[in-house]
Scaffold this active site. Structure first.
Site, PDB file in Angstrom:
ATOM      1  N   HIS A  33       0.892  -1.205  -0.123  1.00 14.37           N
ATOM      2  CA  HIS A  33      -0.125   0.053   0.108  1.00 14.37           C
ATOM      3  C   HIS A  33       0.740   1.192   0.074  1.00 14.37           C
ATOM      4  O   HIS A  33       1.551   1.709   1.022  1.00 14.37           O
ATOM      5  CB  HIS A  33      -1.008   0.094   1.075  1.00 14.37           C
ATOM      6  CG  HIS A  33      -1.872   1.108   1.228  1.00 14.37           C
ATOM      7  ND1 HIS A  33      -3.137   1.174   0.495  1.00 14.37           N
ATOM      8  CD2 HIS A  33      -1.749   2.358   1.522  1.00 14.37           C
ATOM      9  CE1 HIS A  33      -3.593   2.186   0.526  1.00 14.37           C
ATOM     10  NE2 HIS A  33      -2.801   3.133   1.128  1.00 14.37           N
ATOM     11  N   TYR A  51      -7.319  17.646  -1.635  1.00 19.33           N
ATOM     12  CA  TYR A  51      -6.084  18.277  -1.308  1.00 19.33           C
ATOM     13  C   TYR A  51      -5.071  18.337  -2.279  1.00 19.33           C
ATOM     14  O   TYR A  51      -5.099  17.497  -3.252  1.00 19.33           O
ATOM     15  CB  TYR A  51      -5.646  17.027   0.142  1.00 19.33           C
ATOM     16  CG  TYR A  51      -5.066  15.753  -0.387  1.00 19.33           C
ATOM     17  CD1 TYR A  51      -6.013  14.713  -0.479  1.00 19.33           C
ATOM     18  CD2 TYR A  51      -3.886  15.598  -0.983  1.00 19.33           C
ATOM     19  CE1 TYR A  51      -5.641  13.452  -0.694  1.00 19.33           C
ATOM     20  CE2 TYR A  51      -3.461  14.122  -1.271  1.00 19.33           C
ATOM     21  CZ  TYR A  51      -4.417  13.193  -1.315  1.00 19.33           C
ATOM     22  OH  TYR A  51      -4.015  12.067  -1.835  1.00 19.33           O
ATOM     23  N   THR A  79      -6.499   9.945  -4.159  1.00 20.72           N
ATOM     24  CA  THR A  79      -7.520  10.607  -4.644  1.00 20.72           C
ATOM     25  C   THR A  79      -7.064  12.024  -5.261  1.00 20.72           C
ATOM     26  O   THR A  79      -7.982  12.483  -6.054  1.00 20.72           O
ATOM     27  CB  THR A  79      -8.492  10.936  -3.470  1.00 20.72           C
ATOM     28  OG1 THR A  79      -7.677  11.486  -2.423  1.00 20.72           O
ATOM     29  CG2 THR A  79      -9.291   9.403  -3.037  1.00 20.72           C
ATOM     30  N   ARG A 126     -10.164   0.996  -6.783  1.00 23.08           N
ATOM     31  CA  ARG A 126     -10.489   1.322  -5.439  1.00 23.08           C
ATOM     32  C   ARG A 126     -11.703   2.056  -5.343  1.00 23.08           C
ATOM     33  O   ARG A 126     -12.132   3.033  -6.389  1.00 23.08           O
ATOM     34  CB  ARG A 126      -9.235   2.454  -5.219  1.00 23.08           C
ATOM     35  CG  ARG A 126      -9.169   2.603  -3.555  1.00 23.08           C
ATOM     36  CD  ARG A 126      -8.164   3.489  -3.120  1.00 23.08           C
ATOM     37  NE  ARG A 126      -7.767   3.622  -1.962  1.00 23.08           N
ATOM     38  CZ  ARG A 126      -6.993   4.548  -1.286  1.00 23.08           C
ATOM     39  NH1 ARG A 126      -6.781   5.687  -2.023  1.00 23.08           N
ATOM     40  NH2 ARG A 126      -6.514   4.675  -0.078  1.00 23.08           N
ATOM     41  N   HIS A 183      -6.640  -0.139   5.837  1.00 26.16           N
ATOM     42  CA  HIS A 183      -6.491   0.459   7.305  1.00 26.16           C
ATOM     43  C   HIS A 183      -7.488  -0.087   8.217  1.00 26.16           C
ATOM     44  O   HIS A 183      -7.896   0.513   9.031  1.00 26.16           O
ATOM     45  CB  HIS A 183      -6.345   1.973   7.161  1.00 26.16           C
ATOM     46  CG  HIS A 183      -5.687   2.696   5.925  1.00 26.16           C
ATOM     47  ND1 HIS A 183      -4.418   1.970   5.234  1.00 26.16           N
ATOM     48  CD2 HIS A 183      -5.821   3.615   5.192  1.00 26.16           C
ATOM     49  CE1 HIS A 183      -4.142   2.578   4.491  1.00 26.16           C
ATOM     50  NE2 HIS A 183      -4.721   3.541   4.232  1.00 26.16           N
ATOM     51  N   ASP A 251       2.371   3.247   3.121  1.00 30.01           N
ATOM     52  CA  ASP A 251       1.454   4.325   2.710  1.00 30.01           C
ATOM     53  C   ASP A 251       2.202   5.525   2.174  1.00 30.01           C
ATOM     54  O   ASP A 251       1.540   6.758   2.447  1.00 30.01           O
ATOM     55  CB  ASP A 251       0.318   4.681   3.959  1.00 30.01           C
ATOM     56  CG  ASP A 251      -0.705   5.763   3.478  1.00 30.01           C
ATOM     57  OD1 ASP A 251      -0.929   6.551   4.199  1.00 30.01           O
ATOM     58  OD2 ASP A 251      -1.243   5.332   2.338  1.00 30.01           O
TER      59      ASP A 251
HETATM   60  O1  LIG Z   1      -6.476   8.807   5.171  1.00 33.27           O
HETATM   61  C1  LIG Z   1      -5.981   9.451   4.183  1.00 33.27           C
HETATM   62  O2  LIG Z   1      -5.918  10.883   3.871  1.00 33.27           O
HETATM   63  C2  LIG Z   1      -5.688   8.760   2.863  1.00 33.27           C
HETATM   64  C3  LIG Z   1      -5.702   9.376   1.506  1.00 33.27           C
HETATM   65  C4  LIG Z   1      -5.378   8.585   0.575  1.00 33.27           C
HETATM   66  C5  LIG Z   1      -5.643   9.027  -0.817  1.00 33.27           C
HETATM   67  O3  LIG Z   1      -5.934  10.154  -0.986  1.00 33.27           O
HETATM   68  O4  LIG Z   1      -5.572   8.319  -1.834  1.00 33.27           O
HETATM   69  O5  LIG Z   1      -5.187   7.341   0.394  1.00 33.27           O
HETATM   70  C6  LIG Z   1      -4.945   6.567   1.957  1.00 33.27           C
HETATM   71  O6  LIG Z   1      -4.556   5.482   1.888  1.00 33.27           O
HETATM   72  C7  LIG Z   1      -5.254   7.489   3.055  1.00 33.27           C
END
Ligand SMILES: O=C(O)c1cc(C(=O)O)oc(=O)c1
Length: 296
Positions: A33, A51, A79, A126, A183, A251
């Site tokens: 991950h 973000y 994202t 995802r 998670h 991560d």
């Molecule tokens: O908790 C988070 O902010 C986060 C964000 C992203 C993402 O923006 O893909 O991925 C993750 O695994 C955790």
């Protein structure tokens, strides 16, 4: 007004010089991950993002892989790139058989586009339900995507918060593929392992043998802070019960961290606290990711 590429990130940058782990990773270990961010402007960030990250490209990811002692990566579409999977796909192509990917796609994705990504090493999509990260997607859209990707024998990574699990459970049970929960579904660690909320997650994994969990991101879940002692019992509860359905990852580059930035080497040293036997460690880091991502 053209979209001005905002370059200063909203949050902390990844650790500049992580420690060499004390824990020696087993041969062939997989960081299952992690993400790549840009670098923009070659790989611009999505206008709909919630973000704006720092740049954190494939070269830095692979240097970290080698430094920590991993052999492979599973790169999860972040994202901030929305449904533009180019940075993730490019990183997979660069690493060849040493990387696999998880994409984010929309309802109009075609089988040809999916097959192109499959050829690059993508093995799943995802579905994100975390409201601070994405706008809601109708369940029928996700079900339509699931039908398409099931044809390629891909699986579905899901990201949700513990408060959403009860409402999401019937939908998760409808999905036709293996599901991997990011998670641990973000338990509220102040409620303890025996609280009905976490027991609901354990029950779901008991009921549905095709649901896996990533035992990742103690830095996100902790209320006590480093070295994240309060999260250990949650990971142990999952690893001890389902040691053939768990995955681990750094991560990196740790999106949206504001309280502190973990040292990736220290995160690797956390592994033997949650997978306490050599057998559990080998399943977590090698056997399970190889079975799910490198079967072909
Ligand atoms: O908790 C988070 O902010 C986060 C964000 C992203 C993402 O923006 O893909 O991925 C993750 O695994 C955790």
């Amino acid at each position: 007004m053209t979209e001005v590429q905002v370059m200063d990130a909203d949050w902390l940058e990844f650790h500049p010089n992580p420690k060499k782990p004390d824990f020696i990773l087993p041969k062939g270990a997989v960081d299952a991950h992690c993400h790549v961010f840009g670098p923009s402007p070659e790989f611009p960030y999505a206008p709909e993002r919630k973000y704006t990250p720092c740049n954190a490209g494939k070269d830095k990811l692979y240097a970290l892989r080698d430094f920590l002692g991993f052999d492979k990566n599973v790169i999860v579409q972040a994202t901030c790139h929305g449904k533009d999977n180019r940075a993730m796909v490019d990183a997979c192509r660069t690493a060849g058989d040493k990387a696999r990917g998880i994409a984010s796609v929309g309802p109009d994705i075609t089988m040809d586009e999916l097959r192109d990504m499959d050829e690059a090493g993508v093995r799943g999509v995802r579905f994100n339900f975390v409201k601070r990260l994405v706008d809601a997607t109708p369940k029928e859209v996700f079900l339509g995507i699931a039908e398409k990707i099931a044809k390629l024998d891909w699986h579905i990574v899901v990201y949700f918060e513990a408060a959403d699990l009860e409402e999401l459970t019937p939908f998760l049970k409808q999905l036709p593929t293996t599901i991997v929960v990011d998670h641990m579904g973000r338990p509220d660690v102040t409620k303890g392992v025996d609280h009905p909320d976490f027991q609901r997650f354990i029950q779901l994994m008991e009921d549905v043998p095709t649901i896996w969990s990533k035992v990742t991101c103690p830095e996100r879940l902790t209320k006590a802070g480093y070295p994240y002692d309060d999260v250990v019992p949650f990971y142990q509860a999952i690893v001890d019960r389902f040691d053939d359905r768990v995955l681990w990852g750094t991560d990196w580059p740790h999106p949206n961290m504001k309280t502190h930035m973990p040292d990736d080497g220290a995160l690797v040293d956390y592994i033997p606290r949650i997978a306490r036997t050599a057998e559990q460690q080998k399943k977590l880091l090698v056997d399970n990711p190889m079975r799910l991502y490198w079967a072909r």
